[in-house]
Design an enzyme around this catalytic site. Structure first.
Site, PDB file in Angstrom:
ATOM      1  N   HIS A  19     -19.425   5.700  -6.565  1.00 54.26           N
ATOM      2  CA  HIS A  19     -18.060   5.440  -6.097  1.00 54.26           C
ATOM      3  C   HIS A  19     -17.155   6.665  -6.233  1.00 54.26           C
ATOM      4  CE1 HIS A  19     -19.240   1.321  -5.701  1.00 54.26           C
ATOM      5  NE2 HIS A  19     -19.588   1.277  -6.981  1.00 54.26           N
TER       6      HIS A  19
ATOM      7  N   CYS B 107       6.244  -6.808  -3.441  1.00 57.48           N
ATOM      8  CA  CYS B 107       7.235  -7.166  -2.421  1.00 57.48           C
ATOM      9  C   CYS B 107       6.875  -8.565  -1.917  1.00 57.48           C
ATOM     10  CB  CYS B 107       7.313  -6.116  -1.309  1.00 57.48           C
ATOM     11  SG  CYS B 107       5.821  -5.877  -0.332  1.00 57.48           S
TER      12      CYS B 107
HETATM   13  C1  RB5 Z   1      11.302  -8.144   2.778  1.00 58.63           C
HETATM   14  O1  RB5 Z   1      11.866  -9.173   3.482  1.00 58.63           O
HETATM   15  C2  RB5 Z   1       9.827  -8.019   3.110  1.00 58.63           C
HETATM   16  O2  RB5 Z   1       9.671  -7.456   4.365  1.00 58.63           O
HETATM   17  C3  RB5 Z   1       9.116  -7.206   2.067  1.00 58.63           C
HETATM   18  O3  RB5 Z   1       9.278  -7.816   0.828  1.00 58.63           O
HETATM   19  C4  RB5 Z   1       7.628  -7.009   2.233  1.00 58.63           C
HETATM   20  O4  RB5 Z   1       6.985  -8.228   2.440  1.00 58.63           O
HETATM   21  C5  RB5 Z   1       7.219  -5.972   3.187  1.00 58.63           C
HETATM   22  O5  RB5 Z   1       6.028  -5.690   3.367  1.00 58.63           O
END
Ligand code: RB5
Length: 141
Positions: A133, A65
């Site tokens: 671990h 993300c």
């Molecule tokens: C999206 O804008 C953003 O919030 C997402 O990609 C991520 O960074 C969330 O943790």
């Protein structure tokens, strides 16, 4: 190895580059989206990737993300998932050796794709050390 990929709109470009790399490496890729630049909620894609691993259909997952933070938070809600948010090679390697991470989370707005692709290669090539671990990761509840 069968690897599940997932991203939100912030990670789409990097996910495409990672998919190409994995195919060149001869890995089997299960791409669970997103496939469009439209804004989407990252937890949906974290869930889809985790479900593949929990069901045993994939051995590893990669979630991307904007920062990698939301993906790692969502993925780590599952007991069977050990998701590591990494921004450089050292923690990518150690997340395998010490933590047996089965999901790698990346922030496409944090690191460049050159580094990200090297991290993916390192992460996939590194085995879990086991030993002391093993009992530590067994303590996760
Ligand atoms: C999206 O804008 C953003 O919030 C997402 O990609 C991520 O960074 C969330 O943790």
């Amino acid at each position: 190895m069968k690897i599940a990929l997932g991203c939100d709109h912030g990670g789409l470009g990097l996910k495409k580059e990672i998919a190409v790399l994995l195919q060149e490496m001869g890995q089997e890729v299960v791409d669970l989206g997103t496939d469009s630049p439209d804004s989407v909620p990252y937890p949906s894609f974290a869930e889809a990737v985790c479900a593949e691993i929990i069901a045993g259909r994939c051995q590893r997952g990669i979630l991307i993300c904007g920062t990698g933070i939301g993906m790692s938070m969502a993925a780590n809600r599952h007991q069977q998932i050990r998701a590591a948010l990494c921004h450089e090679l050292f923690t990518a390697r150690l997340s395998r050796e010490h933590n047996d991470a089965n999901v790698l989370c990346l922030g496409a707005r944090v690191i460049g794709s050159g580094l990200a692709l090297e991290m993916v290669k390192t992460w996939l090539a590194t085995e879990f050390d086991g030993g002391r671990h093993l009992e530590r990761i067994a303590m996760f509840s």
